[in-house]
Every structure is written in C-alpha cells, then in structure tokens.
Design a protein around this motif. Structure first.
Motif, PDB file in Angstrom:
ATOM      1  N   HIS A 210      66.321 -13.395   0.287  1.00 61.91           N
ATOM      2  CA  HIS A 210      67.491 -13.706   1.125  1.00 61.91           C
ATOM      3  C   HIS A 210      68.460 -14.673   0.451  1.00 61.91           C
ATOM      4  CE1 HIS A 210      65.741 -11.312   4.224  1.00 61.91           C
ATOM      5  NE2 HIS A 210      64.675 -12.075   4.306  1.00 61.91           N
ATOM      6  N   VAL A 211      68.151 -15.091  -0.749  1.00 64.87           N
ATOM      7  CA  VAL A 211      69.062 -15.750  -1.692  1.00 64.87           C
ATOM      8  C   VAL A 211      69.404 -17.193  -1.322  1.00 64.87           C
ATOM      9  CG1 VAL A 211      71.306 -15.637  -2.859  1.00 64.87           C
ATOM     10  CG2 VAL A 211      70.088 -13.510  -2.313  1.00 64.87           C
ATOM     11  N   ASP A 212      69.834 -17.422  -0.097  1.00 67.28           N
ATOM     12  CA  ASP A 212      70.391 -18.722   0.262  1.00 67.28           C
ATOM     13  C   ASP A 212      69.291 -19.740   0.565  1.00 67.28           C
ATOM     14  OD1 ASP A 212      73.060 -17.571   0.220  1.00 67.28           O
ATOM     15  OD2 ASP A 212      72.476 -16.585   2.080  1.00 67.28           O
ATOM     16  N   GLY A 213      69.672 -21.005   0.619  1.00 66.57           N
ATOM     17  CA  GLY A 213      68.750 -22.076   0.957  1.00 66.57           C
ATOM     18  C   GLY A 213      69.383 -23.066   1.912  1.00 66.57           C
ATOM     19  N   VAL A 214      68.535 -23.777   2.658  1.00 66.16           N
ATOM     20  CA  VAL A 214      68.981 -24.815   3.580  1.00 66.16           C
ATOM     21  C   VAL A 214      68.147 -26.069   3.325  1.00 66.16           C
ATOM     22  CG1 VAL A 214      69.090 -25.553   5.988  1.00 66.16           C
ATOM     23  CG2 VAL A 214      69.745 -23.219   5.381  1.00 66.16           C
ATOM     24  N   ILE A 256      65.142 -21.442  10.804  1.00 72.33           N
ATOM     25  CA  ILE A 256      65.852 -21.477   9.513  1.00 72.33           C
ATOM     26  C   ILE A 256      65.599 -20.184   8.755  1.00 72.33           C
ATOM     27  CG2 ILE A 256      65.913 -22.568   7.238  1.00 72.33           C
ATOM     28  CD1 ILE A 256      65.428 -25.247   8.650  1.00 72.33           C
ATOM     29  N   ALA A 257      64.339 -19.762   8.690  1.00 73.40           N
ATOM     30  CA  ALA A 257      64.003 -18.533   7.972  1.00 73.40           C
ATOM     31  C   ALA A 257      64.669 -17.320   8.602  1.00 73.40           C
ATOM     32  CB  ALA A 257      62.485 -18.353   7.940  1.00 73.40           C
ATOM     33  N   ARG A 290      63.984 -21.871   1.488  1.00 75.12           N
ATOM     34  CA  ARG A 290      64.490 -20.539   1.165  1.00 75.12           C
ATOM     35  C   ARG A 290      63.612 -19.519   1.871  1.00 75.12           C
ATOM     36  NH1 ARG A 290      68.183 -21.584  -2.711  1.00 75.12           N
ATOM     37  NH2 ARG A 290      67.880 -23.504  -3.893  1.00 75.12           N
ATOM     38  N   ALA A 291      64.026 -18.268   1.864  1.00 75.85           N
ATOM     39  CA  ALA A 291      63.252 -17.260   2.584  1.00 75.85           C
ATOM     40  C   ALA A 291      63.287 -15.925   1.857  1.00 75.85           C
ATOM     41  CB  ALA A 291      63.772 -17.101   4.012  1.00 75.85           C
ATOM     42  N   LYS A 317      59.644 -23.241  -0.463  1.00 82.26           N
ATOM     43  CA  LYS A 317      60.423 -24.106  -1.349  1.00 82.26           C
ATOM     44  C   LYS A 317      60.455 -23.528  -2.760  1.00 82.26           C
ATOM     45  CE  LYS A 317      57.774 -27.606  -0.312  1.00 82.26           C
ATOM     46  NZ  LYS A 317      57.212 -28.991  -0.332  1.00 82.26           N
ATOM     47  N   GLY A 318      59.796 -22.373  -2.943  1.00 82.96           N
ATOM     48  CA  GLY A 318      59.670 -21.771  -4.265  1.00 82.96           C
ATOM     49  C   GLY A 318      60.392 -20.445  -4.385  1.00 82.96           C
ATOM     50  N   ALA A 319      59.815 -19.564  -5.198  1.00 86.94           N
ATOM     51  CA  ALA A 319      60.460 -18.294  -5.555  1.00 86.94           C
ATOM     52  C   ALA A 319      60.080 -17.183  -4.587  1.00 86.94           C
ATOM     53  CB  ALA A 319      60.079 -17.902  -6.973  1.00 86.94           C
ATOM     54  N   ALA A 320      60.972 -16.203  -4.452  1.00 87.03           N
ATOM     55  CA  ALA A 320      60.708 -15.030  -3.619  1.00 87.03           C
ATOM     56  C   ALA A 320      59.517 -14.254  -4.157  1.00 87.03           C
ATOM     57  CB  ALA A 320      61.940 -14.138  -3.559  1.00 87.03           C
TER      58      ALA A 320
END
Length: 346
Positions: A210-214, A256-257, A290-291, A317-320
């Motif tokens: 989903h690319v984005d982060g908060v 958030i996710a 991130r999600a 908090k890591g990679a997809a």
C-alpha cells in the motif's frame, strides 16, 4: 486528612472474576452522529467512497452513507474495556466477527459480552479470558458480534477455575456474510471510487504494497482513545508500564492499516467479517506504520454486482511481504495481522 477509603470506585475485573457463561452488560450507551465520522476521517484518514458520500451510497442502493464499519467496532470495543480489559496485560486476538446491520448517523449503541473461555497462565499471575461481544442499536438489532481474547492480571496467587478453551472457527463462511439490504453495485462508479479494479482483477495469493506510511503521534492516539471511550490503563497512564511508555490502542493500528489500504484496495468498500486477528508486537508513538495486504480468497454473493474479497492486511514498521521468521514467529516489525472479508464490485 482522616477517614476511611471509599469503596465506590471500580478497580476493574481480575482474572478470578470471570466464569464461563457469565453475561456482562456494558455501561454508557453511545449515540453516534456525523461528528464521529468527521473525527474518524480526520484521525486516519479514511477515504472509501461508500462511507464518505450520501450520493455515492445512494447510487449503490443504500438510503445514505453509513458510518465506517470500524466506527462500529471501536465504539462497541470501547464499551467493553472497563469490564473486560481494564486490567489487561495485552489484547491477544479476534475471531468470528460479523457486521450484521449498518451503523447510521443517529443510532445509539449498546453492548454485552458473554464469557466463553478462561485459562490460567503457567506463571500463576495472569490468565486468558475469551468473550463474545455483541453490539446493538436502539432497535435491538445486532450491529456487530465478535470474539476476542485478553490476557488479564490475577488479583492473587490462589488456584483458578478449571480451564475452558473455546473452539473457534478459522474463518467466517461466505454464506454467513450479511449483505446490507438494498446494496447493488451494478452501476458502481469507478471514477468516483478512486480506482478501476474489480473483484476479478485480484488473484488469490497476490500481495499489494500500500506504499504509504503514517507516523503515529501521541496526541492523535490519545484523541482516538478518548473518542472511543477506551479507558484501558496501558493507553493512558505512562506509569502503568515498566518502560514508562503508553501503548497505542490496537484498534488505532487497525484503522491506520485500513486507511492505508485504500491505495490498491479503494473498492473494498465495506468490512463484513473479521476472520481472525493478532496484535503481533506493541506500537508506540513515533513508530511509522506501513501496510500490505494479501488476497486470500474471492467469492460471489447473491447481491447484484456484489462480490466478497478475503484479505490479510498487515501493519508493519518493515517491508511488504515480511511476516514471520524461519521459526514461524512474527517479525519484530509486524504490529498487526488481520484477516477479514470486504465487499467489492464484481
């Protein structure tokens, strides 16, 4: 000051206070209106069109736009906290969740929980309690029902009741999904929804980053926790944990996710079932969430133009795509592992 200490305050329930079959009626009904929607969208921010515009919802056969499905979840969950998890060590998981009736602006929510399982931990200082919670509207109609299990502190060190561990379904069957009356996605407007992807554009096993982060802020988390009337000590009192940090409410991470999943799943419009979920690791202010999602299944429903997509959405908090290590344990970066059904145009 002299005198005796009042016994009028509520210290919360401890593990010994729960017994299988006990039904707890939770206090403080809550009438929700457009203010809750505005705050929800400001906090996360949610963008799914069906929950954003009356005109879009009406084009999909609904009388007007229902409140976000997770507003129902958070409000019902918050009602249960003083009775179920005020003295919790951790909220461990969810199962058998179903959204039955949409939540409309002006509805009043009440909630009850039935204890369906108890099991003392080997340490003798805590135990796990399973409850089935049901939220209803002012007409007595079921809005939402789900099972969750919580680790709760013991009051003392004496022996506990015999363990009863409930048998729970791995997932909600497609035939048990409840489609809102009138929902019709045959004239669905993909331009207004934000993405062109239909149900059959998704392949089982596909992973969507989903690319984005908060980045989680203390102020936003505290506003959200107060909004949902969630009084759990670990979210408010920085002295309650040895590390002096306030734990971010797990539902805050869920929302958030869900909001982040719009980028790639904009047409997964309504959550209708919660198959399972785990808060894998704690989240704290300053963490960047991130999600990513994996498609677990796709299915047709009897409603016109309406399909169902089963998703695993992971907050991290890591990679997809990174979920577990070689030993099968959750990666320390993983915050949430959520398995659910959502409705999507065919």
């Amino acid at each position: 000051m002299t005198g005796t200490t009042s016994a009028k305050t509520n210290p919360g329930r401890f593990f010994e206070d729960y017994s299988v079959g006990k039904v707890i009626a939770h206090a403080v009904p809550r009438t929700v209106k457009m203010g809750e929607r505005a705050l929800y969208h400001a906090l996360y921010p949610a963008r799914h069109a069906l929950h954003s515009a009356d005109t879009f919802a009406q084009s999909c056969g609904l009388p007007y736009s229902p409140l976000d499905d997770l507003v129902t979840f958070h409000t019902v969950f918050g009602k249960t906290v003083p009775d179920i998890s005020l003295n919790a060590v951790a909220n461990l998981g969810y199962a058998e969740g179903r959204w039955i009736t949409p939540l409309w602006p002006g509805d009043t929510i009440t909630a009850t929980s039935e204890v369906i399982g108890v099991k003392e931990n080997s340490s003798g200082t805590s135990g796990v309690v399973w409850v089935r919670t049901t939220g209803r509207n002012q007409h007595g109609e079921v809005l939402l029902t789900y099972v969750r299990w919580v680790m709760v502190r013991k009051r003392g060190t004496g022996p506990a009741a015999a363990a009863v561990v409930p048998t729970l379904s791995d997932s909600v069957a497609v035939t048990d999904l409840v489609i809102p009356p009138g929902l019709d996605l045959t004239a669905y407007d993909f331009t207004l929804s934000g993405e062109p992807h239909r149900l059959r554009d998704y392949a089982v096993g596909e992973i969507i980053d989903h690319v984005d982060g908060v980045t989680v802020e203390e102020a936003e988390h505290m506003l959200a926790t107060r909004l949902w009337q969630n009084t759990a000590k670990v979210h408010f009192d920085a002295t309650h944990r040895p590390d002096g940090r306030r734990l971010i409410y797990g539902g805050h991470v869920i929302s958030i996710a869900r909001a982040l999943s719009f980028n790639g799943l904009a047409n997964a419009q309504m959550i209708v079932a919660l198959n399972g979920g785990a808060h894998a690791n704690p989240c704290f202010a300053g963490d960047t969430v991130r999600a990513w999602s994996q498609v677990l299944d796709v299915a047709d429903t009897p409603a016109p133009g309406v399909g169902a997509i089963r998703l695993r959405t992971v907050a991290t908090k890591g990679a997809a795509g990174n979920l577990r290590d070689a030993a099968g344990k959750y990666s320390p970066d993983v915050l949430l592992d959520l398995d659910y059904w959502a409705l999507m145009p065919q």
